[in-house]
Design a protein around this motif. Structure first.
Motif, mmCIF file in Angstrom:
data_model
loop_
_atom_site.group_PDB
_atom_site.id
_atom_site.type_symbol
_atom_site.label_atom_id
_atom_site.label_comp_id
_atom_site.label_asym_id
_atom_site.label_seq_id
_atom_site.Cartn_x
_atom_site.Cartn_y
_atom_site.Cartn_z
ATOM 1 N N THR A 173 0.798 -1.204 0.013
ATOM 2 C CA THR A 173 0.090 0.224 -0.009
ATOM 3 C C THR A 173 0.942 1.243 0.075
ATOM 4 O O THR A 173 1.601 1.333 0.794
ATOM 5 C CB THR A 173 -0.904 0.127 1.298
ATOM 6 N N PRO A 174 0.820 2.053 -0.983
ATOM 7 C CA PRO A 174 1.567 3.251 -0.847
ATOM 8 C C PRO A 174 1.193 4.396 0.267
ATOM 9 O O PRO A 174 0.209 4.068 0.657
ATOM 10 C CB PRO A 174 1.024 4.178 -2.299
ATOM 11 N N PRO A 175 2.200 5.158 0.727
ATOM 12 C CA PRO A 175 1.678 6.151 1.825
ATOM 13 C C PRO A 175 0.659 6.855 1.844
ATOM 14 O O PRO A 175 -0.155 6.882 2.768
ATOM 15 C CB PRO A 175 3.026 6.611 2.170
ATOM 16 N N ASP A 187 -1.876 6.427 0.125
ATOM 17 C CA ASP A 187 -3.193 5.780 0.009
ATOM 18 C C ASP A 187 -3.503 5.128 1.589
ATOM 19 O O ASP A 187 -4.603 5.297 1.886
ATOM 20 C CB ASP A 187 -2.829 4.182 -0.657
ATOM 21 N N LEU A 188 -2.504 4.902 2.245
ATOM 22 C CA LEU A 188 -2.732 4.508 3.708
ATOM 23 C C LEU A 188 -3.090 5.546 4.613
ATOM 24 O O LEU A 188 -4.065 5.832 5.233
ATOM 25 C CB LEU A 188 -1.576 3.961 4.467
ATOM 26 N N GLU A 189 -2.517 6.753 4.132
ATOM 27 C CA GLU A 189 -3.088 8.188 5.013
ATOM 28 C C GLU A 189 -4.334 8.493 4.650
ATOM 29 O O GLU A 189 -4.983 8.982 5.653
ATOM 30 C CB GLU A 189 -1.843 9.180 4.529
ATOM 31 N N LEU A 190 -4.793 8.135 3.405
ATOM 32 C CA LEU A 190 -6.328 8.807 3.178
ATOM 33 C C LEU A 190 -7.212 7.781 3.665
ATOM 34 O O LEU A 190 -8.200 7.957 4.159
ATOM 35 C CB LEU A 190 -6.411 8.774 1.667
ATOM 36 N N PHE A 191 -6.694 6.261 3.761
ATOM 37 C CA PHE A 191 -7.492 5.424 4.238
ATOM 38 C C PHE A 191 -7.902 5.752 5.719
ATOM 39 O O PHE A 191 -8.991 5.706 6.359
ATOM 40 C CB PHE A 191 -6.992 4.145 4.166
ATOM 41 N N ARG A 192 -6.750 6.118 6.599
ATOM 42 C CA ARG A 192 -6.838 6.438 7.990
ATOM 43 C C ARG A 192 -7.703 7.524 8.191
ATOM 44 O O ARG A 192 -8.444 7.612 9.118
ATOM 45 C CB ARG A 192 -5.431 6.348 8.464
ATOM 46 N N LEU A 193 -7.431 8.550 7.364
ATOM 47 C CA LEU A 193 -8.488 9.845 7.664
ATOM 48 C C LEU A 193 -9.862 9.657 7.469
ATOM 49 O O LEU A 193 -10.644 10.001 8.186
ATOM 50 C CB LEU A 193 -7.944 11.109 6.249
ATOM 51 N N TYR A 240 -9.314 0.109 0.329
ATOM 52 C CA TYR A 240 -8.441 1.301 0.418
ATOM 53 C C TYR A 240 -9.008 2.429 -0.633
ATOM 54 O O TYR A 240 -9.879 1.941 -1.725
ATOM 55 C CB TYR A 240 -7.030 0.841 -0.372
ATOM 56 N N PRO A 241 -8.633 3.429 -0.675
ATOM 57 C CA PRO A 241 -8.922 4.531 -1.807
ATOM 58 C C PRO A 241 -8.546 4.087 -3.144
ATOM 59 O O PRO A 241 -9.379 4.403 -4.107
ATOM 60 C CB PRO A 241 -8.236 5.814 -1.419
ATOM 61 N N THR A 242 -7.503 3.523 -3.442
ATOM 62 C CA THR A 242 -6.898 2.919 -4.584
ATOM 63 C C THR A 242 -7.762 2.033 -5.179
ATOM 64 O O THR A 242 -7.939 1.771 -6.353
ATOM 65 C CB THR A 242 -5.333 2.653 -4.590
ATOM 66 N N ASP A 243 -8.259 1.008 -4.261
ATOM 67 C CA ASP A 243 -9.285 0.049 -4.645
ATOM 68 C C ASP A 243 -10.596 0.651 -5.338
ATOM 69 O O ASP A 243 -11.076 0.343 -6.171
ATOM 70 C CB ASP A 243 -9.715 -0.787 -3.669
#
Length: 202
Positions: free
Chosen positions: A5-7, A9-15, A162-165
């Motif tokens: 998972t790109p950083p 992507d992970l940050e936006l998911f957590r948000l 994830y957002p990219t999904d």
């Protein structure tokens, strides 16, 4: 073909999944992501567009249902190929809804080695339906587009994607719908031209 998972992507998911969570929003996101509610909403939108567009509606409503069916069947092939594990099965402290209740992951390592997270079928199906309906009824584009956006957001909020999904699902659904619409328009144009030629010879 799993990938990390790109950083961003992970940050936006957590948000979306953690920072922006609110008890008032929880049932709304569950409803939006529900297949039953989604089906009712889709039928309502199709019925409304049917009334607005009249003559072309029957063929294009059928095309909308066909498009969603094709997208739903094909997107699962990509899920199996990429094998990306869902956030709720891969990350710590993910809020997700399952088995009739909200939960929070406690594991620190992925509980699965192969998953079905990428791309999001909900996002792909809702975008395919929206693109088809927007092609049928251009005046409704602003609010029809809200359907896949809202559905995609709910999938992240619920810890399923994830957002990219979701982004991949949107792109896949839109591309598939445009290809099928173009194919349908081309076939209709050819049939109309042949009909006109037959009529002129009679």
């Amino acid at each position: 073909m799993s990938f990390s998972t790109p950083p961003i992507d992970l940050e936006l998911f957590r948000l979306i999944n953690a920072t922006l969570r609110h008890p008032f929003v929880d049932p709304v996101m569950r409803a939006v992501s529900s297949e039953a509610v989604g089906a009712v909403l889709a039928v309502a939108i199709v019925a409304y567009v049917w009334r607005r567009s009249r003559g072309r509606a029957l063929a294009l409503v059928f095309l909308a249902l066909l498009t969603v069916g094709v997208v739903d069947g094909s997107v699962n092939q990509f899920k199996d190929f990429f094998g990306r594990v869902r956030p709720m099965n891969a990350l710590h402290a993910v809020h997700y809804y399952e088995d009739g209740r909200w939960q929070r992951t406690e594991h620190t390592e992925a509980t699965k080695s192969h998953g079905v997270s990428y791309p999001s079928a909900h996002a792909a199906n809702s975008m395919a339906l929206a693109v088809t309906l927007m092609w049928l009824w251009p005046a409704g584009r602003p609010w029809i587009l809200g359907l896949p956006l809202f559905v995609g957001y709910s999938r992240i909020y619920l810890g399923k994607h994830y957002p990219t999904d979701v982004l991949a699902g949107w792109l896949f659904g839109a591309a598939a719908a445009l290809v099928l619409l173009q194919l349908a328009w081309t076939c209709a144009h050819i049939l109309s031209r042949r009909r006109n030629q037959t009529t002129s010879r009679a």
